[in-house]
Design a protein around this motif. Sequence first.
Motif, PDB file in Angstrom:
ATOM      1  N   THR A   1       0.821  -1.191   0.000  1.00  0.00           N
ATOM      2  CA  THR A   1       0.000   0.000   0.000  1.00  0.00           C
ATOM      3  C   THR A   1       0.865   1.256   0.000  1.00  0.00           C
ATOM      4  O   THR A   1       0.621   2.171  -0.764  1.00  0.00           O
ATOM      5  CB  THR A   1      -0.937   0.005   1.216  1.00  0.00           C
ATOM      6  N   LEU A   2       1.889   1.293   0.859  1.00  0.00           N
ATOM      7  CA  LEU A   2       2.725   2.492   0.941  1.00  0.00           C
ATOM      8  C   LEU A   2       3.543   2.704  -0.330  1.00  0.00           C
ATOM      9  O   LEU A   2       3.778   3.844  -0.725  1.00  0.00           O
ATOM     10  CB  LEU A   2       3.659   2.406   2.148  1.00  0.00           C
TER      11      LEU A   2
ATOM     12  N   LEU B   1      -3.832   6.434   7.130  1.00  0.00           N
ATOM     13  CA  LEU B   1      -3.792   4.977   7.037  1.00  0.00           C
ATOM     14  C   LEU B   1      -4.333   4.406   8.338  1.00  0.00           C
ATOM     15  O   LEU B   1      -3.823   4.715   9.410  1.00  0.00           O
ATOM     16  CB  LEU B   1      -2.353   4.512   6.804  1.00  0.00           C
ATOM     17  N   LEU B   2      -5.394   3.618   8.228  1.00  0.00           N
ATOM     18  CA  LEU B   2      -6.049   3.032   9.396  1.00  0.00           C
ATOM     19  C   LEU B   2      -6.145   1.521   9.258  1.00  0.00           C
ATOM     20  O   LEU B   2      -6.352   1.010   8.157  1.00  0.00           O
ATOM     21  CB  LEU B   2      -7.482   3.568   9.531  1.00  0.00           C
ATOM     22  N   VAL B   3      -6.030   0.842  10.374  1.00  0.00           N
ATOM     23  CA  VAL B   3      -6.371  -0.578  10.462  1.00  0.00           C
ATOM     24  C   VAL B   3      -7.170  -0.739  11.741  1.00  0.00           C
ATOM     25  O   VAL B   3      -6.755  -0.248  12.793  1.00  0.00           O
ATOM     26  CB  VAL B   3      -5.121  -1.488  10.502  1.00  0.00           C
ATOM     27  N   ASP B   4      -8.322  -1.392  11.639  1.00  0.00           N
ATOM     28  CA  ASP B   4      -9.135  -1.640  12.827  1.00  0.00           C
ATOM     29  C   ASP B   4     -10.003  -2.871  12.632  1.00  0.00           C
ATOM     30  O   ASP B   4     -10.318  -3.250  11.504  1.00  0.00           O
ATOM     31  CB  ASP B   4     -10.045  -0.450  13.146  1.00  0.00           C
ATOM     32  N   THR B   5     -10.386  -3.451  13.748  1.00  0.00           N
ATOM     33  CA  THR B   5     -11.367  -4.528  13.740  1.00  0.00           C
ATOM     34  C   THR B   5     -12.741  -3.882  13.831  1.00  0.00           C
ATOM     35  O   THR B   5     -12.967  -3.001  14.661  1.00  0.00           O
ATOM     36  CB  THR B   5     -11.143  -5.491  14.920  1.00  0.00           C
ATOM     37  N   LEU B   6     -13.640  -4.322  12.955  1.00  0.00           N
ATOM     38  CA  LEU B   6     -14.965  -3.718  12.844  1.00  0.00           C
ATOM     39  C   LEU B   6     -16.036  -4.789  12.806  1.00  0.00           C
ATOM     40  O   LEU B   6     -15.798  -5.913  12.370  1.00  0.00           O
ATOM     41  CB  LEU B   6     -15.040  -2.879  11.561  1.00  0.00           C
ATOM     42  N   ALA B   7     -17.223  -4.398  13.245  1.00  0.00           N
ATOM     43  CA  ALA B   7     -18.378  -5.300  13.231  1.00  0.00           C
ATOM     44  C   ALA B   7     -19.121  -5.124  11.915  1.00  0.00           C
ATOM     45  O   ALA B   7     -19.307  -4.003  11.445  1.00  0.00           O
ATOM     46  CB  ALA B   7     -19.298  -4.999  14.406  1.00  0.00           C
TER      47      ALA B   7
ATOM     48  N   LEU C   1      -9.044   3.406  -0.522  1.00  0.00           N
ATOM     49  CA  LEU C   1      -8.798   1.966  -0.515  1.00  0.00           C
ATOM     50  C   LEU C   1      -9.360   1.364   0.763  1.00  0.00           C
ATOM     51  O   LEU C   1      -9.128   1.901   1.859  1.00  0.00           O
ATOM     52  CB  LEU C   1      -7.296   1.673  -0.591  1.00  0.00           C
ATOM     53  N   ARG C   2     -10.100   0.284   0.612  1.00  0.00           N
ATOM     54  CA  ARG C   2     -10.553  -0.493   1.770  1.00  0.00           C
ATOM     55  C   ARG C   2     -10.226  -1.936   1.455  1.00  0.00           C
ATOM     56  O   ARG C   2     -10.636  -2.456   0.426  1.00  0.00           O
ATOM     57  CB  ARG C   2     -12.040  -0.343   2.009  1.00  0.00           C
ATOM     58  N   ARG C   3      -9.472  -2.553   2.343  1.00  0.00           N
ATOM     59  CA  ARG C   3      -9.079  -3.942   2.135  1.00  0.00           C
ATOM     60  C   ARG C   3      -9.320  -4.732   3.419  1.00  0.00           C
ATOM     61  O   ARG C   3      -8.888  -4.316   4.491  1.00  0.00           O
ATOM     62  CB  ARG C   3      -7.613  -4.018   1.748  1.00  0.00           C
ATOM     63  N   THR C   4     -10.006  -5.849   3.298  1.00  0.00           N
ATOM     64  CA  THR C   4     -10.168  -6.744   4.441  1.00  0.00           C
ATOM     65  C   THR C   4      -8.881  -7.540   4.578  1.00  0.00           C
ATOM     66  O   THR C   4      -8.475  -8.253   3.648  1.00  0.00           O
ATOM     67  CB  THR C   4     -11.380  -7.669   4.251  1.00  0.00           C
ATOM     68  N   ILE C   5      -8.247  -7.406   5.725  1.00  0.00           N
ATOM     69  CA  ILE C   5      -6.995  -8.109   6.001  1.00  0.00           C
ATOM     70  C   ILE C   5      -7.288  -9.506   6.536  1.00  0.00           C
ATOM     71  O   ILE C   5      -6.627 -10.466   6.180  1.00  0.00           O
ATOM     72  CB  ILE C   5      -6.151  -7.327   7.022  1.00  0.00           C
ATOM     73  N   ALA C   6      -8.289  -9.578   7.414  1.00  0.00           N
ATOM     74  CA  ALA C   6      -8.633 -10.864   8.022  1.00  0.00           C
ATOM     75  C   ALA C   6     -10.083 -10.843   8.476  1.00  0.00           C
ATOM     76  O   ALA C   6     -10.614  -9.805   8.844  1.00  0.00           O
ATOM     77  CB  ALA C   6      -7.727 -11.145   9.226  1.00  0.00           C
ATOM     78  N   ARG C   7     -10.689 -11.981   8.438  1.00  0.00           N
ATOM     79  CA  ARG C   7     -12.007 -12.166   9.029  1.00  0.00           C
ATOM     80  C   ARG C   7     -11.746 -12.651  10.448  1.00  0.00           C
ATOM     81  O   ARG C   7     -11.135 -13.685  10.650  1.00  0.00           O
ATOM     82  CB  ARG C   7     -12.821 -13.186   8.244  1.00  0.00           C
TER      83      ARG C   7
ATOM     84  N   LEU D   1      -8.193  -2.579   6.497  1.00  0.00           N
ATOM     85  CA  LEU D   1      -7.211  -1.536   6.269  1.00  0.00           C
ATOM     86  C   LEU D   1      -7.884  -0.477   5.395  1.00  0.00           C
ATOM     87  O   LEU D   1      -8.578  -0.816   4.439  1.00  0.00           O
ATOM     88  CB  LEU D   1      -6.000  -2.103   5.540  1.00  0.00           C
ATOM     89  N   TYR D   2      -7.666   0.786   5.750  1.00  0.00           N
ATOM     90  CA  TYR D   2      -8.210   1.912   4.985  1.00  0.00           C
ATOM     91  C   TYR D   2      -7.069   2.860   4.647  1.00  0.00           C
ATOM     92  O   TYR D   2      -6.259   3.206   5.510  1.00  0.00           O
ATOM     93  CB  TYR D   2      -9.248   2.691   5.793  1.00  0.00           C
TER      94      TYR D   2
END
Length: 172
Positions: free
Chosen positions: A1-2, A109-115, A151-157, A166-167
């Motif tokens: 991404t970077l 640049l963000l990464v978080d766990t979301l519902a 950009l929005r990418r699911t890194i893991a379920r 990741l955003y």
Amino acid sequence: TLGALPTLRAAIDIACGAGRFTRPIAHHAGHTLGYDISSTLIADARDALRDEAHLSVQFKVAAIDDVPSLDPVTLVACMGVLSCLVHDGQYARALKKCASLVEQGGYLLLVDTLAENSEVTRAYRGGYVARYRRVDHYEQAILNAGFTIILRRTIARMSAESVNNLYLCSRQ
């Protein structure tokens, strides 16, 4: 991404911990600052940096609210942090702080766990509490802070109900 971004003049990693993400960011930036509330983690980050002395990185102790309002930078990273901000006011202040630190045309640049469906708040051993906001609410808060999601990418379920996303967002 970077690697897809233009050269970063300067970057800030908020709540950098031991610098796990700060060092890769620093490979793409002229100068990088890492802030964390834990003096122990900042000491660990400084120790880990000894093998990469060629990087222009400084680590400092500060809570998100106490990160100084410096000249805006090209990239602000906030990796796995917003889900740790349980209270709405603190969450909104953190996004506002990020917006104030990103220059026009810069990136968040963000990464978080979301519902994915219903918001969930969980308490873990050691007193750690996380609030997994709904994806749509999280994304709306990003937009409300003045960013465009590019950009929005699911890194893991994480479970049947939650994802780690990741955003990459731009500030126009």
